[in-house]
Write a protein that holds these residues in place. Structure first.
Motif, short mmCIF file in Angstrom:
data_model
loop_
_atom_site.label_atom_id
_atom_site.label_comp_id
_atom_site.label_asym_id
_atom_site.label_seq_id
_atom_site.Cartn_x
_atom_site.Cartn_y
_atom_site.Cartn_z
N LEU A 1 0.80 -1.22 0.00
CA LEU A 1 0.00 0.00 0.00
C LEU A 1 0.84 1.27 0.00
CD1 LEU A 1 -2.91 -1.01 2.40
CD2 LEU A 1 -2.79 -1.16 -0.09
N THR A 2 2.11 1.14 0.30
CA THR A 2 2.99 2.32 0.24
C THR A 2 3.90 2.28 -0.98
OG1 THR A 2 4.59 1.21 1.70
CG2 THR A 2 2.99 2.67 2.74
N GLY A 3 3.66 1.31 -1.88
CA GLY A 3 4.39 1.28 -3.14
C GLY A 3 5.75 0.64 -3.11
N GLN A 4 6.15 0.07 -1.96
CA GLN A 4 7.45 -0.61 -1.89
C GLN A 4 7.41 -1.92 -2.67
OE1 GLN A 4 9.21 -0.61 2.22
NE2 GLN A 4 7.39 0.58 2.71
N LEU A 5 6.23 -2.54 -2.70
CA LEU A 5 5.99 -3.70 -3.56
C LEU A 5 5.01 -3.24 -4.63
CD1 LEU A 5 5.58 -6.51 -0.87
CD2 LEU A 5 7.51 -6.21 -2.42
N THR A 6 5.38 -3.36 -5.89
CA THR A 6 4.59 -2.78 -6.97
C THR A 6 3.71 -3.81 -7.66
OG1 THR A 6 6.45 -3.15 -8.49
CG2 THR A 6 6.32 -1.01 -7.40
N PRO A 7 2.61 -3.38 -8.29
CA PRO A 7 1.72 -4.29 -9.00
C PRO A 7 2.47 -5.16 -10.01
CG PRO A 7 0.69 -2.16 -8.80
CD PRO A 7 2.09 -1.99 -8.30
N GLY A 8 2.18 -6.45 -9.96
CA GLY A 8 2.84 -7.41 -10.84
C GLY A 8 4.10 -8.03 -10.25
N GLN A 9 4.61 -7.46 -9.17
CA GLN A 9 5.84 -7.98 -8.57
C GLN A 9 5.60 -9.33 -7.92
OE1 GLN A 9 7.93 -5.12 -6.19
NE2 GLN A 9 9.25 -6.63 -5.22
N ALA A 10 6.53 -10.26 -8.14
CA ALA A 10 6.41 -11.60 -7.59
C ALA A 10 6.69 -11.59 -6.09
CB ALA A 10 7.38 -12.54 -8.29
N LEU A 11 5.93 -12.39 -5.35
CA LEU A 11 6.11 -12.54 -3.92
C LEU A 11 6.51 -13.99 -3.66
CD1 LEU A 11 2.94 -10.58 -2.73
CD2 LEU A 11 5.28 -9.73 -2.91
N VAL A 12 7.78 -14.21 -3.43
CA VAL A 12 8.33 -15.56 -3.29
C VAL A 12 8.38 -15.93 -1.81
CG1 VAL A 12 10.26 -17.08 -3.81
CG2 VAL A 12 9.69 -15.19 -5.36
N GLU A 13 7.76 -17.05 -1.45
CA GLU A 13 7.65 -17.45 -0.05
C GLU A 13 9.01 -17.55 0.64
OE1 GLU A 13 5.41 -20.98 0.55
OE2 GLU A 13 3.59 -20.19 -0.40
N THR A 14 9.96 -18.20 -0.02
CA THR A 14 11.26 -18.40 0.62
C THR A 14 11.98 -17.07 0.86
OG1 THR A 14 12.21 -18.78 -1.59
CG2 THR A 14 11.60 -20.72 -0.29
#
Length: 226
Positions: free
Chosen positions: A24-37
């Motif tokens: 929500l603060t833009g540090q993670l951007t739309p489309g960016q992968a979120l890898v569990e490890t």
């Protein structure tokens, strides 16, 4: 008998809050992968709380889970913006109108507005603006209406984060917020609702002109019935 929701384990809640804040603060951007490890290593936890947090975020519409592509931050486009803001246009002005008519305290909205004005970075300002809007609709006297708006709150914030990154419009929105609160504090329920409606509609029209058609039609219909 009403069932009691199962509490989220503390580690999962910690990871959930941290990932949501970054989105929500833009540090993670739309489309960016979120890898569990990778996330587990960053937060110093096992993959289990990360996996549970991502499932919860998928349920709120902030991330997308795909068996082939994995988990990614939800993309924002005109269709999504229109859907989210249509809901806000239908519900949020009416919630504020009811809050003003019942004489509810708006101290929390005043505090959030001051926090936004005093913010030193976009993340802090964004969070304060979210709290301002919530403080307007939450005391409407209808808990279900408040919960319905809470359900789209994160998605609306994601739309805003993308729009602000492309074209900051903080000062204009801050002025609109002050006018909405002024009318509400003066007891002008209908005026405050109309100002809030115009504020929500104009934002998505500026940020996503492709969505303007349906949002503008909705705005016109609501303006005629306010």
């Amino acid at each position: 008998m009403t069932s009691v929701p199962t509490p989220i384990p503390s580690r999962t809640q910690y990871v959930l809050d941290a990932i949501k804040h970054r989105i929500l603060t833009g540090q993670l951007t739309p489309g960016q992968a979120l890898v569990e490890t990778e996330l587990a290593a960053q937060f110093g936890v096992s993959k289990t709380p990360v996996r549970e947090a991502l499932k919860t975020l998928a349920g709120t519409g902030l991330v997308v889970m795909n068996q082939y592509k994995g988990v990614t931050v939800r993309m924002v486009d005109a269709d999504m913006a229109r859907e989210v803001y249509d809901v806000r246009l239908l519900l949020e002005p009416e919630a504020l109108r009811r809050a003003v008519r019942r004489g509810a305290s708006l101290d929390a909205a005043r505090t959030a507005l001051t926090r936004a004005d005093d913010a030193t970075d976009t993340a802090e300002r964004s969070l304060a603006n979210r709290e301002f809007h919530r403080a307007l609709y939450l005391p409407c006297g209808n808990p279900l209406l408040g919960r319905m708006l809470d359900e789209v709150r994160d998605q609306a914030a994601l739309v805003s984060a993308v729009a602000w990154a492309a074209s900051p419009s903080w000062e204009r929105e801050a002025g609109e917020h002050r006018e909405i609160l002024r009318l509400a504090l003066a007891g002008d329920a209908d005026g405050a609702a109309r100002a809030l409606h115009a504020h929500i509609a104009s934002f998505v029209e500026r940020a996503f002109p492709q969505a303007t058609g349906q949002v503008t039609d909705q705005a016109a219909n609501q303006e005629g019935t306010a």
